[in-house]
Design a protein around this motif. Structure first.
Motif, PDB file in Angstrom:
ATOM      1  N   VAL A 164      53.671  35.147  49.938  1.00 14.94           N
ATOM      2  CA  VAL A 164      55.081  34.780  50.601  1.00 14.94           C
ATOM      3  C   VAL A 164      55.881  34.456  49.236  1.00 14.94           C
ATOM      4  O   VAL A 164      56.938  33.740  49.367  1.00 14.94           O
ATOM      5  N   GLY A 165      55.406  34.537  47.954  1.00 20.42           N
ATOM      6  CA  GLY A 165      56.265  34.399  46.825  1.00 20.42           C
ATOM      7  C   GLY A 165      56.288  33.112  46.096  1.00 20.42           C
ATOM      8  O   GLY A 165      56.847  32.785  45.410  1.00 20.42           O
ATOM      9  N   ARG A 166      55.168  32.248  46.652  1.00 13.48           N
ATOM     10  CA  ARG A 166      55.074  30.910  46.085  1.00 13.48           C
ATOM     11  C   ARG A 166      53.591  31.121  45.080  1.00 13.48           C
ATOM     12  O   ARG A 166      52.486  31.241  45.550  1.00 13.48           O
ATOM     13  N   PHE A 167      53.781  30.557  43.778  1.00 10.45           N
ATOM     14  CA  PHE A 167      52.901  30.704  42.880  1.00 10.45           C
ATOM     15  C   PHE A 167      52.609  29.208  42.270  1.00 10.45           C
ATOM     16  O   PHE A 167      53.179  28.722  41.494  1.00 10.45           O
ATOM     17  N   ARG A 168      51.580  28.801  42.636  1.00  8.14           N
ATOM     18  CA  ARG A 168      51.383  27.282  42.410  1.00  8.14           C
ATOM     19  C   ARG A 168      50.465  26.824  41.228  1.00  8.14           C
ATOM     20  O   ARG A 168      50.649  25.887  40.552  1.00  8.14           O
ATOM     21  N   MET A 169      49.722  27.820  40.815  1.00  7.06           N
ATOM     22  CA  MET A 169      48.697  27.561  39.787  1.00  7.06           C
ATOM     23  C   MET A 169      48.561  28.796  39.050  1.00  7.06           C
ATOM     24  O   MET A 169      48.972  30.094  39.373  1.00  7.06           O
ATOM     25  N   THR A 170      47.905  28.726  37.767  1.00  2.97           N
ATOM     26  CA  THR A 170      47.670  30.088  36.833  1.00  2.97           C
ATOM     27  C   THR A 170      46.294  30.108  36.996  1.00  2.97           C
ATOM     28  O   THR A 170      45.369  29.255  36.880  1.00  2.97           O
ATOM     29  N   SER A 171      45.885  31.371  37.168  1.00  5.94           N
ATOM     30  CA  SER A 171      44.309  31.630  37.013  1.00  5.94           C
ATOM     31  C   SER A 171      44.196  32.406  35.738  1.00  5.94           C
ATOM     32  O   SER A 171      44.855  32.861  35.156  1.00  5.94           O
ATOM     33  N   VAL A 172      42.762  32.456  35.313  1.00  2.45           N
ATOM     34  CA  VAL A 172      42.270  32.911  34.034  1.00  2.45           C
ATOM     35  C   VAL A 172      40.932  33.628  34.367  1.00  2.45           C
ATOM     36  O   VAL A 172      40.136  33.482  35.285  1.00  2.45           O
ATOM     37  N   ARG A 186      49.697  35.295  39.179  1.00  5.38           N
ATOM     38  CA  ARG A 186      48.736  35.629  40.269  1.00  5.38           C
ATOM     39  C   ARG A 186      47.405  35.306  40.250  1.00  5.38           C
ATOM     40  O   ARG A 186      46.740  34.951  39.199  1.00  5.38           O
ATOM     41  N   VAL A 187      46.811  35.585  41.445  1.00  6.62           N
ATOM     42  CA  VAL A 187      45.439  35.215  41.449  1.00  6.62           C
ATOM     43  C   VAL A 187      44.416  36.295  40.931  1.00  6.62           C
ATOM     44  O   VAL A 187      44.706  37.581  41.586  1.00  6.62           O
ATOM     45  N   ILE A 188      43.992  36.003  39.914  1.00  8.06           N
ATOM     46  CA  ILE A 188      43.063  37.026  39.320  1.00  8.06           C
ATOM     47  C   ILE A 188      41.493  36.573  39.085  1.00  8.06           C
ATOM     48  O   ILE A 188      41.027  35.331  38.964  1.00  8.06           O
ATOM     49  N   PRO A 189      40.720  37.594  39.322  1.00  7.19           N
ATOM     50  CA  PRO A 189      40.724  38.958  39.469  1.00  7.19           C
ATOM     51  C   PRO A 189      41.176  39.284  40.655  1.00  7.19           C
ATOM     52  O   PRO A 189      40.937  38.779  41.857  1.00  7.19           O
ATOM     53  N   TYR A 201      38.882  31.244  38.622  1.00  7.01           N
ATOM     54  CA  TYR A 201      39.019  30.033  37.773  1.00  7.01           C
ATOM     55  C   TYR A 201      40.680  29.557  37.604  1.00  7.01           C
ATOM     56  O   TYR A 201      41.387  30.429  37.476  1.00  7.01           O
ATOM     57  N   LEU A 202      40.871  28.545  37.940  1.00  8.59           N
ATOM     58  CA  LEU A 202      42.280  27.928  37.809  1.00  8.59           C
ATOM     59  C   LEU A 202      42.537  27.139  36.336  1.00  8.59           C
ATOM     60  O   LEU A 202      41.566  26.306  35.966  1.00  8.59           O
ATOM     61  N   HIS A 203      43.677  27.674  35.879  1.00  7.72           N
ATOM     62  CA  HIS A 203      43.860  26.940  34.305  1.00  7.72           C
ATOM     63  C   HIS A 203      44.596  25.624  34.587  1.00  7.72           C
ATOM     64  O   HIS A 203      45.450  25.511  35.303  1.00  7.72           O
ATOM     65  N   LEU A 204      43.917  24.513  33.870  1.00  3.33           N
ATOM     66  CA  LEU A 204      44.714  23.401  33.814  1.00  3.33           C
ATOM     67  C   LEU A 204      45.485  23.344  32.474  1.00  3.33           C
ATOM     68  O   LEU A 204      44.698  23.466  31.517  1.00  3.33           O
ATOM     69  N   GLU A 205      46.649  22.986  32.555  1.00  3.31           N
ATOM     70  CA  GLU A 205      47.685  23.391  31.541  1.00  3.31           C
ATOM     71  C   GLU A 205      47.561  22.282  30.381  1.00  3.31           C
ATOM     72  O   GLU A 205      48.599  21.725  30.326  1.00  3.31           O
ATOM     73  N   VAL A 206      46.392  21.941  29.905  1.00  2.00           N
ATOM     74  CA  VAL A 206      46.244  21.120  28.905  1.00  2.00           C
ATOM     75  C   VAL A 206      45.619  21.878  27.778  1.00  2.00           C
ATOM     76  O   VAL A 206      44.900  22.604  28.007  1.00  2.00           O
ATOM     77  N   TYR A 207      46.201  21.809  26.503  1.00  2.00           N
ATOM     78  CA  TYR A 207      45.876  22.746  25.457  1.00  2.00           C
ATOM     79  C   TYR A 207      45.146  21.758  24.314  1.00  2.00           C
ATOM     80  O   TYR A 207      45.840  20.663  23.841  1.00  2.00           O
ATOM     81  N   GLY A 208      44.237  22.374  23.263  1.00  2.00           N
ATOM     82  CA  GLY A 208      43.917  21.754  22.128  1.00  2.00           C
ATOM     83  C   GLY A 208      44.033  22.700  21.016  1.00  2.00           C
ATOM     84  O   GLY A 208      43.694  23.892  21.306  1.00  2.00           O
TER      85      GLY A 208
END
Length: 277
Positions: A164-172, A186-189, A201-208
């Motif tokens: 329905v066009g809602r993208f809540r999270m980033t996958s990796v 989008r949900v991958i794979p 696997y969902l990406h938590l957007e904290v980077y080092g």
């Protein structure tokens, strides 16, 4: 002109690790987002920015925490609750570029820089500590970030939202060495009608970032995939710089970011579930 306010280190912490919280007032989807108030478990109202800063201050492995912004309203609000603030240029394209500018403007000497998202106050401090520890143990890692394994139910909900066009999270997706292969909103794979669905696997957007790797980001051209997905970390992959994934456990209440006004309710519910006022 770049200005710095504060710069106080956390006593007893590792001075070689600095956290930067990029905060932009002019969000397209949610203008003024950093200053929106969220109510905690006992009804206390604090801005999204303050809640993110308070969470970042709980990371035991960091020596200092900074807020990097291009807006005096955010600067003034941050100063009121005692944060160290650095004003950065208005033309930063994303949080990583703003972290680059903040390192230079504030004269930060830390070898390891943590980019802590200003719209993600539910990020578990222990997850950030796990990222720091992983990068300490392996000095060859130039960039690292965090992921959680979603449940099958959560993955199906994300696929339903996607339709329905809602993208809540980033996958990796990543290789056997835990280096990222690709990130997507989008949900991958993609699994189609397969019954033996691989985990999402969902990406938590904290980077080092190692300091030198972060500063090199300024000289890299934005990649085609970065621009298509709206994901800054894809610039590293496009340049051939590995991004190491660190898996952590999913916390109670889930991982919710405030990307639109409708997300406020979910974040407040998670604050209540975790007994955070």
């Amino acid at each position: 002109m770049l200005r710095v306010v504060g710069g106080t280190e956390h006593g007893g912490r590792d001075a070689d690790v600095a956290i930067i919280i990029p905060a932009r007032y002019g969000s397209t989807r949610f203008p003024g987002k950093p200053l929106v108030e969220l109510r905690g478990a006992e009804g206390s109202a604090k801005s999204l920015l303050q809640r993110s800063w308070e969470t970042a201050c709980l990371v035991s492995g960091a020596g200092e925490v900074w807020i990097a912004t291009d807006d005096v309203r955010i600067q003034e609000a941050a100063a009121r609750f005692g944060a160290s603030v650095v004003l950065t240029p208005t033309d930063c394209l994303n949080g990583t570029e703003r972290c680059c500018a903040a390192v230079v403007a504030a004269g930060l000497k830390a070898d390891l820089i943590i980019n802590f998202q200003g719209d993600a106050p539910l990020t578990p401090p222990l997850a950030v500590d796990a990222l720091i520890e992983t990068m300490r143990e392996d000095p060859t890692i130039g960039v690292g970030t965090v992921m959680v394994r979603s449940s099958s139910v959560e993955a199906d909900c994300l696929r339903t939202d996607e339709r329905v066009g809602r993208f809540r999270m980033t996958s990796v997706v990543f290789d056997r060495r835990l280096n990222a292969l690709y990130f997507s909103k989008r949900v991958i794979p993609h699994v189609g009608a397969r019954m033996d669905r691989p985990p999402v696997y969902l990406h938590l957007e904290v980077y080092g970032y190692r300091r030198e790797t972060l500063l090199a980001y300024r000289d890299l051209e934005p990649s085609e995939f970065e621009q298509a997905e709206g994901l800054e970390q894809l610039r590293f992959l496009d340049a051939g710089i590995p991004v190491r994934m660190v898996e952590v456990g999913a916390p109670p209440g889930g991982i919710w970011e405030v990307n639109s006004p409708s997300d406020v309710v979910a974040v407040e519910a998670a604050l209540t579930e975790r007994h955070i006022d």
